[in-house]
Scaffold this active site. Sequence first.
Site, mmCIF file in Angstrom:
data_model
loop_
_atom_site.group_PDB
_atom_site.id
_atom_site.type_symbol
_atom_site.label_atom_id
_atom_site.label_comp_id
_atom_site.label_asym_id
_atom_site.label_seq_id
_atom_site.Cartn_x
_atom_site.Cartn_y
_atom_site.Cartn_z
ATOM 1 N N LYS A 104 73.460 56.213 52.912
ATOM 2 C CA LYS A 104 73.497 54.818 52.450
ATOM 3 C C LYS A 104 74.938 54.290 52.512
ATOM 4 O O LYS A 104 75.161 53.096 52.750
ATOM 5 C CB LYS A 104 72.923 54.709 51.038
ATOM 6 C CG LYS A 104 71.403 54.894 51.012
ATOM 7 C CD LYS A 104 70.701 53.891 51.915
ATOM 8 C CE LYS A 104 69.194 53.941 51.827
ATOM 9 N NZ LYS A 104 68.534 53.075 52.810
ATOM 10 N N SER A 147 55.674 48.255 55.961
ATOM 11 C CA SER A 147 54.290 48.576 55.571
ATOM 12 C C SER A 147 54.150 48.905 54.091
ATOM 13 O O SER A 147 53.035 49.169 53.631
ATOM 14 C CB SER A 147 53.773 49.741 56.410
ATOM 15 O OG SER A 147 54.545 50.899 56.150
ATOM 16 N N SER A 202 58.012 51.352 44.162
ATOM 17 C CA SER A 202 57.467 51.411 45.527
ATOM 18 C C SER A 202 56.857 52.793 45.712
ATOM 19 O O SER A 202 57.064 53.688 44.886
ATOM 20 C CB SER A 202 58.584 51.209 46.562
ATOM 21 O OG SER A 202 59.444 52.335 46.551
ATOM 22 N N ASP A 239 58.417 55.136 65.575
ATOM 23 C CA ASP A 239 59.340 55.975 64.797
ATOM 24 C C ASP A 239 60.752 55.572 65.216
ATOM 25 O O ASP A 239 61.241 55.954 66.287
ATOM 26 C CB ASP A 239 59.082 57.460 65.103
ATOM 27 C CG ASP A 239 60.013 58.363 64.289
ATOM 28 O OD1 ASP A 239 60.985 57.837 63.703
ATOM 29 O OD2 ASP A 239 59.758 59.572 64.237
ATOM 30 N N SER A 283 71.004 49.253 51.965
ATOM 31 C CA SER A 283 71.735 50.435 51.512
ATOM 32 C C SER A 283 71.209 50.776 50.122
ATOM 33 O O SER A 283 70.001 50.695 49.872
ATOM 34 C CB SER A 283 73.239 50.124 51.514
ATOM 35 O OG SER A 283 73.987 51.202 51.034
ATOM 36 N N GLY A 312 56.445 48.905 49.920
ATOM 37 C CA GLY A 312 57.669 48.729 49.145
ATOM 38 C C GLY A 312 58.370 47.407 49.394
ATOM 39 O O GLY A 312 57.731 46.362 49.569
ATOM 40 N N ARG A 332 55.898 53.721 61.042
ATOM 41 C CA ARG A 332 55.266 54.725 61.917
ATOM 42 C C ARG A 332 53.739 54.731 61.817
ATOM 43 O O ARG A 332 53.046 54.933 62.804
ATOM 44 C CB ARG A 332 55.785 56.126 61.547
ATOM 45 C CG ARG A 332 57.226 56.349 61.903
ATOM 46 C CD ARG A 332 57.748 57.597 61.246
ATOM 47 N NE ARG A 332 57.584 57.534 59.794
ATOM 48 C CZ ARG A 332 57.967 58.471 58.950
ATOM 49 N NH1 ARG A 332 58.526 59.570 59.402
ATOM 50 N NH2 ARG A 332 57.801 58.321 57.643
ATOM 51 N N TYR A 346 71.014 61.759 50.285
ATOM 52 C CA TYR A 346 70.715 60.323 50.424
ATOM 53 C C TYR A 346 71.961 59.438 50.474
ATOM 54 O O TYR A 346 72.145 58.662 51.407
ATOM 55 C CB TYR A 346 69.829 59.948 49.246
ATOM 56 C CG TYR A 346 69.377 58.512 49.152
ATOM 57 C CD1 TYR A 346 68.572 57.941 50.132
ATOM 58 C CD2 TYR A 346 69.716 57.732 48.040
ATOM 59 C CE1 TYR A 346 68.123 56.635 50.013
ATOM 60 C CE2 TYR A 346 69.267 56.428 47.918
ATOM 61 C CZ TYR A 346 68.472 55.879 48.906
ATOM 62 O OH TYR A 346 68.029 54.583 48.785
HETATM 63 N N1 LIG Z 1 62.867 52.095 45.681
HETATM 64 C C1 LIG Z 1 64.083 52.131 45.161
HETATM 65 O O1 LIG Z 1 64.244 52.289 43.937
HETATM 66 C C2 LIG Z 1 65.299 51.957 46.048
HETATM 67 C C3 LIG Z 1 66.557 51.859 45.453
HETATM 68 C C4 LIG Z 1 67.670 51.660 46.260
HETATM 69 C C5 LIG Z 1 67.527 51.539 47.629
HETATM 70 N N2 LIG Z 1 66.295 51.638 48.186
HETATM 71 C C6 LIG Z 1 66.191 51.456 49.654
HETATM 72 O O2 LIG Z 1 65.415 50.293 49.886
HETATM 73 C C7 LIG Z 1 64.664 50.445 51.097
HETATM 74 C C8 LIG Z 1 63.189 50.215 50.820
HETATM 75 O O3 LIG Z 1 62.799 51.166 49.850
HETATM 76 P P1 LIG Z 1 61.269 51.386 49.453
HETATM 77 O O4 LIG Z 1 61.286 52.179 48.188
HETATM 78 O O5 LIG Z 1 60.559 50.105 49.522
HETATM 79 O O6 LIG Z 1 60.806 52.354 50.659
HETATM 80 P P2 LIG Z 1 59.444 53.155 50.840
HETATM 81 O O7 LIG Z 1 58.404 52.755 49.871
HETATM 82 O O8 LIG Z 1 59.804 54.615 50.938
HETATM 83 O O9 LIG Z 1 58.998 52.675 52.306
HETATM 84 C C9 LIG Z 1 59.677 53.151 53.431
HETATM 85 C C10 LIG Z 1 59.150 52.446 54.657
HETATM 86 O O10 LIG Z 1 59.858 52.922 55.804
HETATM 87 C C11 LIG Z 1 58.919 53.338 56.816
HETATM 88 N N3 LIG Z 1 59.540 54.406 57.591
HETATM 89 C C12 LIG Z 1 59.920 55.623 57.147
HETATM 90 N N4 LIG Z 1 60.435 56.343 58.163
HETATM 91 C C13 LIG Z 1 60.386 55.561 59.268
HETATM 92 C C14 LIG Z 1 60.750 55.746 60.636
HETATM 93 N N5 LIG Z 1 61.277 56.894 61.064
HETATM 94 N N6 LIG Z 1 60.546 54.731 61.501
HETATM 95 C C15 LIG Z 1 59.986 53.571 61.083
HETATM 96 N N7 LIG Z 1 59.633 53.336 59.803
HETATM 97 C C16 LIG Z 1 59.821 54.319 58.908
HETATM 98 C C17 LIG Z 1 57.689 53.784 55.987
HETATM 99 O O11 LIG Z 1 56.466 53.758 56.714
HETATM 100 P P3 LIG Z 1 55.956 55.048 57.547
HETATM 101 O O12 LIG Z 1 56.152 56.239 56.647
HETATM 102 O O13 LIG Z 1 54.534 54.746 57.870
HETATM 103 O O14 LIG Z 1 56.822 55.098 58.753
HETATM 104 C C18 LIG Z 1 57.676 52.696 54.922
HETATM 105 O O15 LIG Z 1 57.102 51.516 55.441
HETATM 106 C C19 LIG Z 1 64.968 51.855 51.607
HETATM 107 O O16 LIG Z 1 66.012 51.760 52.554
HETATM 108 C C20 LIG Z 1 65.449 52.586 50.361
HETATM 109 O O17 LIG Z 1 66.304 53.665 50.671
HETATM 110 C C21 LIG Z 1 65.172 51.851 47.447
#
Ligand SMILES: NC(=O)c1ccc[n+]([C@@H]2O[C@H](COP(=O)([O-])OP(=O)(O)OC[C@H]3O[C@@H](n4cnc5c(N)ncnc54)[C@H](OP(=O)(O)O)[C@@H]3O)[C@@H](O)[C@H]2O)c1
Length: 301
Positions: A168, A19, A199, A71, A150, A21, A42, A164
């Site tokens: 990962k 939903s 994101s 969830d 990860s 990022g 969620r 965190y």
């Molecule tokens: N952004 C970065 O710089 C970065 C860097 C390295 C790695 N990552 C990894 O890349 C991935 C994507 O990152 P992002 O920044 O795009 O994430 P984000 O913007 O935080 O989005 C997280 C998504 O996960 C969903 N979510 C959270 N808890 C959940 C649950 N219990 N059940 C189902 N859905 C759930 C959220 O929606 P709801 O809250 O509505 O459930 C949302 O859609 C993540 O694994 C993050 O750790 C990110």
Amino acid sequence: MFSNKFVVEGKLAVITGGSQGLGFALAKKLVSKGANVVIISRTESKLTKCVAELKKRVEKENQFVDYIAADLSKYAECEKVREYFVAKQLYPDHLICCAGDAYPEEFIKMPVAKIDQGIDVNYKTAVYLVHAMLPLITEPVREQHLVFCSSVVAFYSYYGYSQYTPLKAAVKALSDSLRQELLPYGVKVHTVFPGNFQSEGYAEEMLTKPALTAQIEGPSPAIPADECASIVLKSLEKGKLYIFTDLIGWVIASFSLGFNPREWWFAQIFLSLIGALFGRLIDLYHESLVRKQFNSAKKQK
Ligand SMILES: NC(=O)c1ccc[n+]([C@@H]2O[C@H](COP(=O)([O-])OP(=O)(O)OC[C@H]3O[C@@H](n4cnc5c(N)ncnc54)[C@H](OP(=O)(O)O)[C@@H]3O)[C@@H](O)[C@H]2O)c1
């Protein structure tokens, strides 16, 4: 050698964290390439908006887009996700586990609730969903792709990321085990180790990131989520098992090559030697930054 190893047209892709990022960025690209896509997270209100957006990109007659509000840190909800597919007799071809978030903070100040949240969203959402989906993954045997998300910090955990990085690293270890275990079922297991990208989650992360964490991290500009998704997709199409979204991530991973899947073998082996020689020196430098901050804070009191 140059063929597309990640065909999406007409296939069914399931994306957790779809939903916003990276998850949503990937969903948009997959729909535009002709995939059927089901996104999971969620918050239903966010999901309906995303599905409306995705539907605008549908080009083929039988192509469909849907969502499941669940969830995924609760096993019973993962079972409901499986039942959704069983009821519709749908077999996902690509399962992409993107849900995850970070709460950077000094461990001493870390609320227990945030420790639990880290375990839930980063690890349980991935391990529970994949486990619950096993009956659909193992039967019928077919070409499938399982993509874990990860982070590059799985290869080097530093100040401020205690909530965190352990999870990962766990996702990385899980993907390594499943790469072997799911081989007989035609499943290719990929792991993405992104660097920073923009994101909603990243914006939140920046609110609590300690100054020292940012200093150790160094200049690491966050690329747009769409760009990150393009890199991930191109890497999947090339058949890469470990996927990096920036050069520094690839270099850090090369420092601790071990048993890991690799590419550009000689370059990575050379870098692993550099890591063996100088890695600890870099870590000692980071330790000196910690001491310096601690001492100057003591003087100010
Ligand atoms: N952004 C970065 O710089 C970065 C860097 C390295 C790695 N990552 C990894 O890349 C991935 C994507 O990152 P992002 O920044 O795009 O994430 P984000 O913007 O935080 O989005 C997280 C998504 O996960 C969903 N979510 C959270 N808890 C959940 C649950 N219990 N059940 C189902 N859905 C759930 C959220 O929606 P709801 O809250 O509505 O459930 C949302 O859609 C993540 O694994 C993050 O750790 C990110």
